[in-house]
Design an enzyme around this catalytic site. Structure first.
Site, short mmCIF file in Angstrom:
data_model
loop_
_atom_site.label_atom_id
_atom_site.label_comp_id
_atom_site.label_asym_id
_atom_site.label_seq_id
_atom_site.Cartn_x
_atom_site.Cartn_y
_atom_site.Cartn_z
N LYS A 44 0.82 -1.23 0.13
CA LYS A 44 -0.16 0.05 -0.06
C LYS A 44 0.90 1.28 0.15
CE LYS A 44 -3.91 -1.91 2.36
NZ LYS A 44 -4.86 -1.91 3.55
N TYR B 13 -12.87 -1.91 -3.23
CA TYR B 13 -13.25 -2.10 -1.87
C TYR B 13 -14.79 -2.10 -1.69
CZ TYR B 13 -8.68 -1.39 0.36
OH TYR B 13 -7.19 -1.89 0.78
N ASN C 18 -1.88 0.10 6.89
CA ASN C 18 -1.32 -1.26 7.49
C ASN C 18 -0.49 -1.88 6.44
OD1 ASN C 18 -3.45 -2.07 5.57
ND2 ASN C 18 -4.50 -3.38 7.07
N HIS D 292 -2.23 -5.49 1.67
CA HIS D 292 -3.45 -6.07 1.32
C HIS D 292 -3.39 -7.40 0.95
CE1 HIS D 292 -7.73 -6.80 0.28
NE2 HIS D 292 -7.07 -7.49 -0.90
N GLU E 185 -10.24 -9.77 -7.26
CA GLU E 185 -9.22 -8.82 -7.26
C GLU E 185 -8.04 -8.80 -8.43
OE1 GLU E 185 -7.99 -9.31 -3.19
OE2 GLU E 185 -9.92 -8.36 -2.57
P1 CMP Z 1 -7.48 -4.34 3.75
O1 CMP Z 1 -6.87 -5.71 3.90
O2 CMP Z 1 -6.96 -3.87 2.55
O3 CMP Z 1 -8.94 -4.41 3.63
C1 CMP Z 1 -9.81 -3.42 4.09
C2 CMP Z 1 -9.08 -2.31 4.88
O4 CMP Z 1 -9.96 -1.41 5.56
C3 CMP Z 1 -8.25 -2.90 5.80
O5 CMP Z 1 -7.22 -3.53 5.06
C4 CMP Z 1 -7.61 -1.69 6.56
O6 CMP Z 1 -6.60 -1.04 6.35
C5 CMP Z 1 -8.98 -0.70 6.52
N1 CMP Z 1 -9.79 -0.41 7.93
C6 CMP Z 1 -9.86 0.70 8.38
N2 CMP Z 1 -10.74 0.51 9.56
C7 CMP Z 1 -11.04 -0.67 9.42
C8 CMP Z 1 -11.55 -1.59 10.50
N3 CMP Z 1 -12.31 -0.87 11.41
N4 CMP Z 1 -12.04 -2.70 10.26
C9 CMP Z 1 -11.30 -3.43 9.32
N5 CMP Z 1 -10.52 -2.75 8.43
C10 CMP Z 1 -10.45 -1.55 8.68
#
Ligand code: CMP
Length: 132
Positions: free
Chosen positions: A9, A49, A112, A115, A126
């Site tokens: 990311k 998303y 984070n 993904h 995806e």
């Molecule tokens: P990702 O695996 O990319 O999938 C969805 C993303 O939403 C997740 O990583 C997080 O970076 C983001 N996100 C932000 N807030 C939340 C939350 N409360 N719970 C889960 N995902 C979250």
């Protein structure tokens, strides 16, 4: 052999962590089938998303993932979907285990760093979105 989609990311690309993250995949017998660096637009982010569109964090999530370049990869190997999820660690880095990518590199639940597809169905969808 299984395929999964991995994203490095924008927060990790900006901090020059591409190589360190790819090392984790290669050290754990995942091969990079396809890879590209891309700056997605807001419309693409919303499509990617879409399963989260009712969640309160949807708007911020789409803004963030379209805020700068990311690296998209198809990872290949035995049990690649589950293996990638284990290597990434928990979504929230404060809950991620020692040695996982998110424990080592992630800044927050939003930023984070990586993904990974969560199922075979997601992986197919995806991979098609990024690599068709
Ligand atoms: P990702 O695996 O990319 O999938 C969805 C993303 O939403 C997740 O990583 C997080 O970076 C983001 N996100 C932000 N807030 C939340 C939350 N409360 N719970 C889960 N995902 C979250």
């Amino acid at each position: 052999m299984e395929q999964t989609l991995s994203l490095i990311k924008p927060d990790a690309v900006e901090r020059n962590l591409i190589g360190k993250i790819i090392n984790v995949f290669e050290d754990n017998n995942l091969k990079i089938g396809h890879m590209k660096k891309i700056h997605v637009d807001r419309q693409f982010a919303e499509k990617f998303y879409e399963m989260h569109k009712e969640r309160p964090f949807f708007n911020d999530l789409c803004n963030y993932i379209s805020s700068g370049p990311l690296v998209a990869m198809v990872l290949e190997g035995d049990n690649a979907i589950q293996k990638n999820r284990e290597l990434m660690g928990a979504t929230n880095p404060s809950e991620a285990k020692e040695g996982t990518i998110r424990k080592m590199f992630a800044i927050s639940i939003d930023k984070n760093s990586v993904h990974g597809s969560d199922s075979a169905e997601s992986a197919k969808r995806e991979i098609e979105l990024f690599f068709s």
